[in-house]
Motif scaffolding. Structure first.
Motif, PDB file in Angstrom:
ATOM      1  N   PRO A  88       0.824  -1.209   0.000  1.00  0.00           N
ATOM      2  CA  PRO A  88       0.000   0.000   0.000  1.00  0.00           C
ATOM      3  C   PRO A  88       0.860   1.262   0.000  1.00  0.00           C
ATOM      4  N   VAL A  89       0.595   2.145  -0.950  1.00  0.00           N
ATOM      5  CA  VAL A  89       1.284   3.429  -1.037  1.00  0.00           C
ATOM      6  C   VAL A  89       0.230   4.504  -1.260  1.00  0.00           C
ATOM      7  N   GLY A  90       0.669   5.748  -1.371  1.00  0.00           N
ATOM      8  CA  GLY A  90      -0.266   6.850  -1.484  1.00  0.00           C
ATOM      9  C   GLY A  90      -0.289   7.642  -0.188  1.00  0.00           C
ATOM     10  N   PHE A  91      -1.070   8.719  -0.166  1.00  0.00           N
ATOM     11  CA  PHE A  91      -1.041   9.630   0.977  1.00  0.00           C
ATOM     12  C   PHE A  91      -1.378   8.941   2.291  1.00  0.00           C
ATOM     13  N   ASP A  92      -2.475   8.194   2.339  1.00  0.00           N
ATOM     14  CA  ASP A  92      -2.897   7.590   3.611  1.00  0.00           C
ATOM     15  C   ASP A  92      -1.919   6.536   4.125  1.00  0.00           C
ATOM     16  N   PRO A  93      -1.517   5.531   3.327  1.00  0.00           N
ATOM     17  CA  PRO A  93      -0.550   4.557   3.843  1.00  0.00           C
ATOM     18  C   PRO A  93       0.780   5.185   4.249  1.00  0.00           C
ATOM     19  N   GLU A  94       1.261   6.142   3.452  1.00  0.00           N
ATOM     20  CA  GLU A  94       2.555   6.742   3.758  1.00  0.00           C
ATOM     21  C   GLU A  94       2.484   7.608   5.012  1.00  0.00           C
ATOM     22  N   LEU A  95       1.405   8.360   5.172  1.00  0.00           N
ATOM     23  CA  LEU A  95       1.245   9.146   6.396  1.00  0.00           C
ATOM     24  C   LEU A  95       1.043   8.230   7.593  1.00  0.00           C
ATOM     25  N   ALA A  96       0.322   7.129   7.403  1.00  0.00           N
ATOM     26  CA  ALA A  96       0.110   6.168   8.501  1.00  0.00           C
ATOM     27  C   ALA A  96       1.438   5.611   9.010  1.00  0.00           C
ATOM     28  N   ARG A  97       2.331   5.263   8.085  1.00  0.00           N
ATOM     29  CA  ARG A  97       3.628   4.733   8.492  1.00  0.00           C
ATOM     30  C   ARG A  97       4.434   5.796   9.242  1.00  0.00           C
ATOM     31  N   LEU A  98       4.337   7.048   8.787  1.00  0.00           N
ATOM     32  CA  LEU A  98       5.032   8.130   9.487  1.00  0.00           C
ATOM     33  C   LEU A  98       4.489   8.327  10.899  1.00  0.00           C
ATOM     34  N   LEU A  99       3.168   8.283  11.040  1.00  0.00           N
ATOM     35  CA  LEU A  99       2.569   8.432  12.371  1.00  0.00           C
ATOM     36  C   LEU A  99       3.027   7.304  13.294  1.00  0.00           C
ATOM     37  N   GLY A 100       3.085   6.079  12.751  1.00  0.00           N
ATOM     38  CA  GLY A 100       3.569   4.961  13.553  1.00  0.00           C
ATOM     39  C   GLY A 100       5.002   5.166  13.999  1.00  0.00           C
ATOM     40  N   GLN A 101       5.847   5.638  13.076  1.00  0.00           N
ATOM     41  CA  GLN A 101       7.232   5.927  13.443  1.00  0.00           C
ATOM     42  C   GLN A 101       7.306   6.976  14.537  1.00  0.00           C
ATOM     43  N   LYS A 102       6.569   8.066  14.351  1.00  0.00           N
ATOM     44  CA  LYS A 102       6.633   9.164  15.313  1.00  0.00           C
ATOM     45  C   LYS A 102       6.153   8.720  16.689  1.00  0.00           C
ATOM     46  N   LEU A 103       5.124   7.864  16.713  1.00  0.00           N
ATOM     47  CA  LEU A 103       4.559   7.375  17.979  1.00  0.00           C
ATOM     48  C   LEU A 103       5.315   6.174  18.533  1.00  0.00           C
ATOM     49  N   GLY A 104       6.225   5.607  17.764  1.00  0.00           N
ATOM     50  CA  GLY A 104       6.988   4.456  18.243  1.00  0.00           C
ATOM     51  C   GLY A 104       6.168   3.195  18.336  1.00  0.00           C
ATOM     52  N   ILE A 105       5.227   2.993  17.387  1.00  0.00           N
ATOM     53  CA  ILE A 105       4.388   1.805  17.417  1.00  0.00           C
ATOM     54  C   ILE A 105       4.196   1.301  15.990  1.00  0.00           C
ATOM     55  N   ASP A 106       4.117  -0.014  15.833  1.00  0.00           N
ATOM     56  CA  ASP A 106       3.884  -0.591  14.513  1.00  0.00           C
ATOM     57  C   ASP A 106       2.481  -0.245  14.031  1.00  0.00           C
ATOM     58  N   VAL A 107       2.302  -0.274  12.713  1.00  0.00           N
ATOM     59  CA  VAL A 107       0.973  -0.071  12.138  1.00  0.00           C
ATOM     60  C   VAL A 107       0.637  -1.242  11.226  1.00  0.00           C
ATOM     61  N   SER A 108      -0.622  -1.619  11.229  1.00  0.00           N
ATOM     62  CA  SER A 108      -1.138  -2.639  10.328  1.00  0.00           C
ATOM     63  C   SER A 108      -2.170  -1.977   9.439  1.00  0.00           C
ATOM     64  N   LEU A 109      -1.931  -1.979   8.123  1.00  0.00           N
ATOM     65  CA  LEU A 109      -2.830  -1.340   7.173  1.00  0.00           C
ATOM     66  C   LEU A 109      -3.799  -2.388   6.655  1.00  0.00           C
ATOM     67  N   ASN A 110      -5.077  -2.207   6.980  1.00  0.00           N
ATOM     68  CA  ASN A 110      -6.076  -3.236   6.738  1.00  0.00           C
ATOM     69  C   ASN A 110      -7.112  -2.776   5.720  1.00  0.00           C
ATOM     70  N   LYS A 111      -7.145  -3.427   4.577  1.00  0.00           N
ATOM     71  CA  LYS A 111      -8.095  -3.083   3.524  1.00  0.00           C
ATOM     72  C   LYS A 111      -9.517  -3.286   4.025  1.00  0.00           C
ATOM     73  N   GLN A 112     -10.356  -2.279   3.796  1.00  0.00           N
ATOM     74  CA  GLN A 112     -11.724  -2.304   4.301  1.00  0.00           C
ATOM     75  C   GLN A 112     -12.613  -1.541   3.333  1.00  0.00           C
ATOM     76  N   ALA A 113     -13.748  -2.103   2.947  1.00  0.00           N
ATOM     77  CA  ALA A 113     -14.695  -1.367   2.112  1.00  0.00           C
ATOM     78  C   ALA A 113     -15.104  -0.086   2.826  1.00  0.00           C
ATOM     79  N   PHE A 114     -15.231   1.018   2.060  1.00  0.00           N
ATOM     80  CA  PHE A 114     -15.444   2.318   2.687  1.00  0.00           C
ATOM     81  C   PHE A 114     -16.698   2.347   3.557  1.00  0.00           C
ATOM     82  N   ASP A 115     -17.774   1.683   3.106  1.00  0.00           N
ATOM     83  CA  ASP A 115     -19.005   1.742   3.895  1.00  0.00           C
ATOM     84  C   ASP A 115     -18.949   0.892   5.155  1.00  0.00           C
ATOM     85  N   SER A 116     -17.822   0.199   5.380  1.00  0.00           N
ATOM     86  CA  SER A 116     -17.703  -0.621   6.595  1.00  0.00           C
ATOM     87  C   SER A 116     -16.559  -0.167   7.501  1.00  0.00           C
ATOM     88  N   VAL A 117     -15.915   0.968   7.175  1.00  0.00           N
ATOM     89  CA  VAL A 117     -14.778   1.378   8.001  1.00  0.00           C
ATOM     90  C   VAL A 117     -15.209   1.788   9.407  1.00  0.00           C
TER      91      VAL A 117
END
Length: 311
Positions: A88-117
């Motif tokens: 996964p790349v693009g604004f959301d995945p890349e920002l998510a990884r940065l937030l995880g780095q800044k917070l010192g915690i791993d992130v799991s990017l989980n594909k989800q249909a928009f109407d079920s997020v």
């Protein structure tokens, strides 16, 4: 605030530093867990460093779990898409990884249909939503938003614009394709028209809505401006669609804030994410991610919560 010990914070920071040294080898993808290795930037993605003070803001249950589970609808370029390795790349995945780095915690990017997020958060399957979600008063009944972009929606028509749409009002009497459960559908249905109303066709994915326009099953396609601009520029080398540009709405129609959605009751997590985003804004990493994904025009100046209520 989470009263974590200095030893634990130091260990987290050390682990993050070690992981950063190995980012060139990280192959974690969608749904990565701590057992598979941290979801970290690779290649020419933007990187940052852990801030132990922000790590200490995380709720105890997330520290115990060891990761942030993040729901995102993919593909939804440029917000989220897959690269040639299915990462996964693009604004959301890349920002998510940065937030995880800044917070010192791993992130799991989980594909989800928009109407079920949102239901996925309520069912404790995910901790937050990063999927270009508009911050609206209705959604604020359930979520708090850490806003990260500000812009309107854009209208796409087939190249040549034979339907003659030049303003939002020209959509009256037309069939318009949108992704299911988006704010655009609500706005179009609420439009006041002198004659026939807009016929809104809601489809399961954003790609389905684009396909409907290409196939002539709709007169127009409407999406967030950041998405619509990308679609117009990249589909058939920019030859498939025209963007309807209204001089009175240079930032798009009905500008709204979009952001990271977190359940209202998770106040500690909201504040941790807000401060982490602010740190990324201050150091310039946030702006770099925007620029990498060609959406710098929709930046926010600071990390704020629930600005959609004031629109």
């Amino acid at each position: 605030m989470n009263a974590r010990t200095t030893t634990l914070v130091g260990a987290t920071a050390a682990a993050a530093a070690l992981a950063l040294a190995l980012t060139g080898c990280s192959g974690a993808g969608s749904g990565a867990s701590a057992a598979q290795g941290p979801e970290l930037p690779t290649g020419d993605e933007i990187s940052t460093t852990v801030d132990a003070k922000l790590t200490a803001l995380l709720p105890d249950e997330l520290v115990e779990k060891g990761r942030l589970d993040i729901a995102l609808d993919i593909p939804f370029p440029p917000m989220a898409m897959y690269d040639e390795t299915n990462r996964p790349v693009g604004f959301d995945p890349e920002l998510a990884r940065l937030l995880g780095q800044k917070l010192g915690i791993d992130v799991s990017l989980n594909k989800q249909a928009f109407d079920s997020v949102i239901p996925s958060l309520q069912a404790n399957k995910n901790d937050l939503i990063m999927s270009g979600m508009n911050d609206t008063p209705e959604r604020q009944e359930t979520l708090s938003f850490v806003d990260y972009t500000h812009g309107g929606f854009a209208i796409l028509v087939q190249a040549g614009n034979e339907v003659g749409v030049t303003t939002q009002q020209d959509l009256c009497g037309k069939t318009v394709a949108v992704q299911k459960a988006t704010v655009q559908g609500e706005l179009l249905r609420a439009m006041e028209c002198d004659g026939d109303p807009v016929t809104v066709t809601e489809l399961p994915s954003d790609l389905d809505a684009q396909t409907a326009l290409r196939a002539g099953k709709s007169d127009a396609y409407v999406a967030d401006a950041v998405v619509a601009e990308y679609v117009a520029a990249t589909t058939d080398d920019g030859e498939a669609f025209d963007v309807v540009r209204d001089p009175e709405n240079p930032a798009g129609f009905n500008p709204v804030y979009s952001g990271i959605g977190i359940l209202k009751e998770d106040a500690e997590l909201v504040e941790a994410v807000r401060q982490a985003l602010q740190a990324l804004i201050d150091e310039g990493a946030y702006q770099q991610v925007l620029e990498r994904n060609n959406i710098a025009a929709y930046a926010v100046e600071s990390a704020e919560v629930n600005q959609g209520a004031a629109q």
